[in-house]
Design a protein around this motif. Sequence first.
Motif: not given
Length: 417
Positions: A72, A79, A90, A92-95, A361
């Motif tokens: 991880r 990334h 992306v 933790d779900g945020a772009v 976000p």
Amino acid sequence: MPVTGRARRVLQDDPRPTFFTSAIDGAPRWAVGALTAAQAAALSLLTLAVPAVAVFVATSADPANADVAWTRAVAVATHLWLLAHGVPAVLDGAVVSVVPLGLTMLALFTCYASARRSGLATRVGLVASVGAYGLLAGVVGLVSGADALGALRAVLGGLLVAVPGIGAGLLRRPEAPPWRTLVAPLTERLTAPVVVGLRAGLLAVAASLTVAAVLTTLWVLAGYATIVDVVRGLSLDAIGGVVLGLAELSFVPNLVVWALAWVAGPGFEVGAGTRFSPGEVVGGPLPALPLLGALPDVQGGVALAAPALLLGVGALAGLAVHRWLASVRARDVLVAVGVTAVTVGVLVALLVEAASGAAGPGRMAQVGAQPLLVGLLAAAGCGLGAAVAAVPSDGAVRAAVRDRRERRRVGRARAED
């Protein structure tokens, strides 16, 4: 002495060089270029992956991280590496689409260092290195789960990083030709005013970024107390402090570009509904990040004169135009000043575009400045300053003005007769 017709053979230590073969070790030049690109990509990627894995190992005893694999940490570093090349991440779900320019500069440096150390300063070596770096970036994007568009963005971002980085490194090689020799075919096709305008535009952009960097330093000093309070409130351990510090450094160049947008007038935003400009400061809830403690809180008064700094930068570029350009016609200096303004506008707009985007976000989906507006205002300010400094003192312009005055005087004298 009779001639026998038999040629004398001379042994040489150095083999005869060929177009596709390196004279160093016999390896194909394209292979050497590809290995140079692989070395550059690996260095920058490992610079991010090794600290991430070290943090994972140091925090593996935490029960909250019991179900988290070490891969991880490598994925997060990958990334971030792709984000430095313009590929949205992306997390933790945020772009996150805003490019950390500090990591981009790291990639540029590794490309430069690898090319200077291991590259071959040939056309084949350059094309192979740049192409291989772009393909490697695309492969990393596909492996990390990016779609076709993300992989294409990775390839394009890799090419944009590799061209200046690897190119600059190859120019430092002993066998590299001088820069003037390389650009001679291009400069010979362009007119002298255009070439001088391009040079002056690059000078103006460099000077503008220097002014923005000085302004950023002043902001950091003014907000030092706030930064310290934020750091104390986070209650970080040694490892967390190092990680946060490295993350903050990666976005310092972004803050410099935002400062340039502030100097130009429109300012920038850190979150929807916020605005930081010389004429207005509209704050809002911000993440607990020490770097955000350096955001300016001055408005009106002396701050309204900030765009005058671009006039000064333009005047510096205008003096360079006056020194470098040997005008033949009056319009030559006007062309040079116009090219200077266009160069500044395009480069500043590209920098602002790279330093802006989504940083999370909600409200943080809007961070940065408006590239087109900032680029136009920067071009106008620098162009005006350059025109004031270069046009009145240009010899061809002054001669044209004298000729026009003389023609008017003669015309009035004939009219009176």
